[in-house]
Design a protein around this motif. Structure first.
Motif, PDB file in Angstrom:
ATOM      1  N   ALA A  29     -51.910  -7.492 -23.412  1.00 40.37           N
ATOM      2  CA  ALA A  29     -51.792  -8.140 -22.097  1.00 40.37           C
ATOM      3  C   ALA A  29     -52.480  -9.501 -22.103  1.00 40.37           C
ATOM      4  N   ARG A  30     -53.647  -9.575 -22.752  1.00 41.77           N
ATOM      5  CA  ARG A  30     -54.384 -10.844 -22.841  1.00 41.77           C
ATOM      6  C   ARG A  30     -53.550 -11.894 -23.584  1.00 41.77           C
ATOM      7  N   ALA A  31     -53.003 -11.503 -24.728  1.00 37.18           N
ATOM      8  CA  ALA A  31     -52.208 -12.422 -25.544  1.00 37.18           C
ATOM      9  C   ALA A  31     -50.935 -12.841 -24.801  1.00 37.18           C
ATOM     10  N   ALA A  32     -50.276 -11.903 -24.152  1.00 38.81           N
ATOM     11  CA  ALA A  32     -49.042 -12.203 -23.415  1.00 38.81           C
ATOM     12  C   ALA A  32     -49.325 -13.135 -22.243  1.00 38.81           C
ATOM     13  N   SER A  33     -50.438 -12.914 -21.559  1.00 34.81           N
ATOM     14  CA  SER A  33     -50.824 -13.766 -20.431  1.00 34.81           C
ATOM     15  C   SER A  33     -51.077 -15.199 -20.908  1.00 34.81           C
ATOM     16  N   THR A  34     -51.808 -15.322 -22.005  1.00 37.08           N
ATOM     17  CA  THR A  34     -52.092 -16.644 -22.583  1.00 37.08           C
ATOM     18  C   THR A  34     -50.800 -17.329 -23.011  1.00 37.08           C
ATOM     19  N   HIS A  35     -49.926 -16.567 -23.668  1.00 37.82           N
ATOM     20  CA  HIS A  35     -48.638 -17.115 -24.119  1.00 37.82           C
ATOM     21  C   HIS A  35     -47.800 -17.581 -22.929  1.00 37.82           C
ATOM     22  N   ALA A  36     -47.754 -16.782 -21.878  1.00 33.16           N
ATOM     23  CA  ALA A  36     -46.966 -17.148 -20.684  1.00 33.16           C
ATOM     24  C   ALA A  36     -47.526 -18.416 -20.041  1.00 33.16           C
ATOM     25  N   GLN A  37     -48.860 -18.538 -19.995  1.00 35.63           N
ATOM     26  CA  GLN A  37     -49.483 -19.734 -19.436  1.00 35.63           C
ATOM     27  C   GLN A  37     -49.150 -20.961 -20.284  1.00 35.63           C
ATOM     28  N   ASP A  50     -34.877 -28.948 -10.876  1.00 35.79           N
ATOM     29  CA  ASP A  50     -34.925 -27.570 -10.398  1.00 35.79           C
ATOM     30  C   ASP A  50     -35.131 -26.598 -11.556  1.00 35.79           C
ATOM     31  N   LYS A  51     -34.469 -26.877 -12.672  1.00 39.31           N
ATOM     32  CA  LYS A  51     -34.588 -26.001 -13.844  1.00 39.31           C
ATOM     33  C   LYS A  51     -36.043 -26.004 -14.324  1.00 39.31           C
ATOM     34  N   TYR A  52     -36.655 -27.152 -14.343  1.00 37.93           N
ATOM     35  CA  TYR A  52     -38.045 -27.309 -14.767  1.00 37.93           C
ATOM     36  C   TYR A  52     -38.963 -26.497 -13.849  1.00 37.93           C
ATOM     37  N   GLU A  53     -38.782 -26.659 -12.549  1.00 37.59           N
ATOM     38  CA  GLU A  53     -39.628 -25.945 -11.585  1.00 37.59           C
ATOM     39  C   GLU A  53     -39.420 -24.435 -11.684  1.00 37.59           C
ATOM     40  N   THR A  54     -38.162 -24.009 -11.875  1.00 38.87           N
ATOM     41  CA  THR A  54     -37.854 -22.587 -11.989  1.00 38.87           C
ATOM     42  C   THR A  54     -38.512 -22.003 -13.236  1.00 38.87           C
ATOM     43  N   SER A  55     -38.430 -22.714 -14.356  1.00 37.70           N
ATOM     44  CA  SER A  55     -39.035 -22.231 -15.601  1.00 37.70           C
ATOM     45  C   SER A  55     -40.542 -22.134 -15.466  1.00 37.70           C
ATOM     46  N   ARG A  56     -41.156 -23.125 -14.839  1.00 32.46           N
ATOM     47  CA  ARG A  56     -42.614 -23.091 -14.638  1.00 32.46           C
ATOM     48  C   ARG A  56     -42.994 -21.914 -13.734  1.00 32.46           C
ATOM     49  N   ALA A  57     -42.227 -21.727 -12.660  1.00 35.56           N
ATOM     50  CA  ALA A  57     -42.507 -20.628 -11.729  1.00 35.56           C
ATOM     51  C   ALA A  57     -42.373 -19.278 -12.435  1.00 35.56           C
ATOM     52  N   GLY A  59     -42.774 -18.718 -15.603  1.00 35.36           N
ATOM     53  CA  GLY A  59     -43.918 -18.599 -16.503  1.00 35.36           C
ATOM     54  C   GLY A  59     -45.165 -18.142 -15.771  1.00 35.36           C
ATOM     55  N   HIS A  60     -45.378 -18.686 -14.576  1.00 36.91           N
ATOM     56  CA  HIS A  60     -46.546 -18.298 -13.786  1.00 36.91           C
ATOM     57  C   HIS A  60     -46.427 -16.858 -13.288  1.00 36.91           C
ATOM     58  N   LEU A  61     -45.213 -16.442 -12.907  1.00 36.14           N
ATOM     59  CA  LEU A  61     -45.007 -15.055 -12.476  1.00 36.14           C
ATOM     60  C   LEU A  61     -45.285 -14.092 -13.635  1.00 36.14           C
ATOM     61  N   GLU A  62     -44.808 -14.487 -14.816  1.00 33.47           N
ATOM     62  CA  GLU A  62     -45.027 -13.659 -16.000  1.00 33.47           C
ATOM     63  C   GLU A  62     -46.530 -13.557 -16.304  1.00 33.47           C
ATOM     64  N   LYS A  63     -47.221 -14.674 -16.222  1.00 30.63           N
ATOM     65  CA  LYS A  63     -48.676 -14.691 -16.465  1.00 30.63           C
ATOM     66  C   LYS A  63     -49.377 -13.787 -15.450  1.00 30.63           C
ATOM     67  N   ASP A  64     -48.985 -13.874 -14.172  1.00 32.03           N
ATOM     68  CA  ASP A  64     -49.587 -13.036 -13.130  1.00 32.03           C
ATOM     69  C   ASP A  64     -49.371 -11.550 -13.413  1.00 32.03           C
ATOM     70  N   MET A  65     -48.160 -11.205 -13.893  1.00 32.72           N
ATOM     71  CA  MET A  65     -47.849  -9.813 -14.206  1.00 32.72           C
ATOM     72  C   MET A  65     -48.779  -9.311 -15.326  1.00 32.72           C
ATOM     73  N   TYR A  66     -48.926 -10.108 -16.387  1.00 30.73           N
ATOM     74  CA  TYR A  66     -49.793  -9.704 -17.497  1.00 30.73           C
ATOM     75  C   TYR A  66     -51.262  -9.675 -17.079  1.00 30.73           C
ATOM     76  N   THR A  67     -51.652 -10.563 -16.193  1.00 31.59           N
ATOM     77  CA  THR A  67     -53.027 -10.580 -15.688  1.00 31.59           C
ATOM     78  C   THR A  67     -53.306  -9.299 -14.901  1.00 31.59           C
ATOM     79  N   ARG A  68     -52.333  -8.841 -14.107  1.00 34.95           N
ATOM     80  CA  ARG A  68     -52.488  -7.575 -13.366  1.00 34.95           C
ATOM     81  C   ARG A  68     -52.589  -6.398 -14.335  1.00 34.95           C
ATOM     82  N   GLN A  69     -51.725  -6.397 -15.377  1.00 33.05           N
ATOM     83  CA  GLN A  69     -51.774  -5.328 -16.373  1.00 33.05           C
ATOM     84  C   GLN A  69     -53.134  -5.313 -17.073  1.00 33.05           C
TER      85      GLN A  69
END
Length: 156
Positions: A29-37, A50-57, A59-69
């Protein structure tokens, strides 16, 4: 049949198994969170903003998910470290192994069904509904598990 020392050693082996599995989950989870960030930070701004903003968003959602895990696994590890496997229990409680005819349960951490030394063990969080059902039961008591009535042969 195991003697007291062997039983305690087996329970400590089960607890160590839990610690190893949870620690692996923490590392992943730590490694995945770092990778997503890093992925979110490296996303290049393109002409399609829009594509740029969507990809960043994403990535942040993915990081948040791994941070919760990560937080959940850290909490699970802390709870596991409080479990006492150095004594023999007569009633089902955190730290006890509950054995039925074909399956055993270890109340310590919610890791599901695992194979340890050729034995099928279901690892239960002390806060799970099944652990709460088992709480206080002793050898000879029965309970319903997966629509099957199981009888406890030993609690240790």
């Amino acid at each position: 049949m195991m003697n007291t020392q062997e039983t305690i050693a087996f329970k400590q082996q089960l607890k160590q198994f839990c610690e190893t599995l949870i620690t692996q989950r923490i590392d992943i989870a730590r490694a995945a969170s770092t990778h997503a960030q890093q992925a979110a930070n490296q996303e290049e701004k393109s002409s399609a903003g829009d594509k740029y903003e969507t990809s960043r968003a994403m990535g942040h959602l993915e990081k948040d998910m791994y941070t919760r895990q990560l937080a959940e696994n850290l909490k699970e590890l802390a709870r596991l470290q409080e479990v006492d496997t150095s004594r023999i229990y007569t009633l089902a409680a955190a730290g006890a192994v509950i054995t039925c005819t074909h399956i055993s349960f270890f109340i310590a951490a919610g890791l599901g069904k695992q194979e340890v030394d050729g034995r099928t063990i279901i690892f239960l969080s002390p806060y799970s509904p099944l652990a709460k059902t088992l709480q206080g039961k002793k050898a000879g008591d029965s309970f319903l598990f997966n629509k099957e009535l199981l009888t406890i042969t030993t609690v240790c």
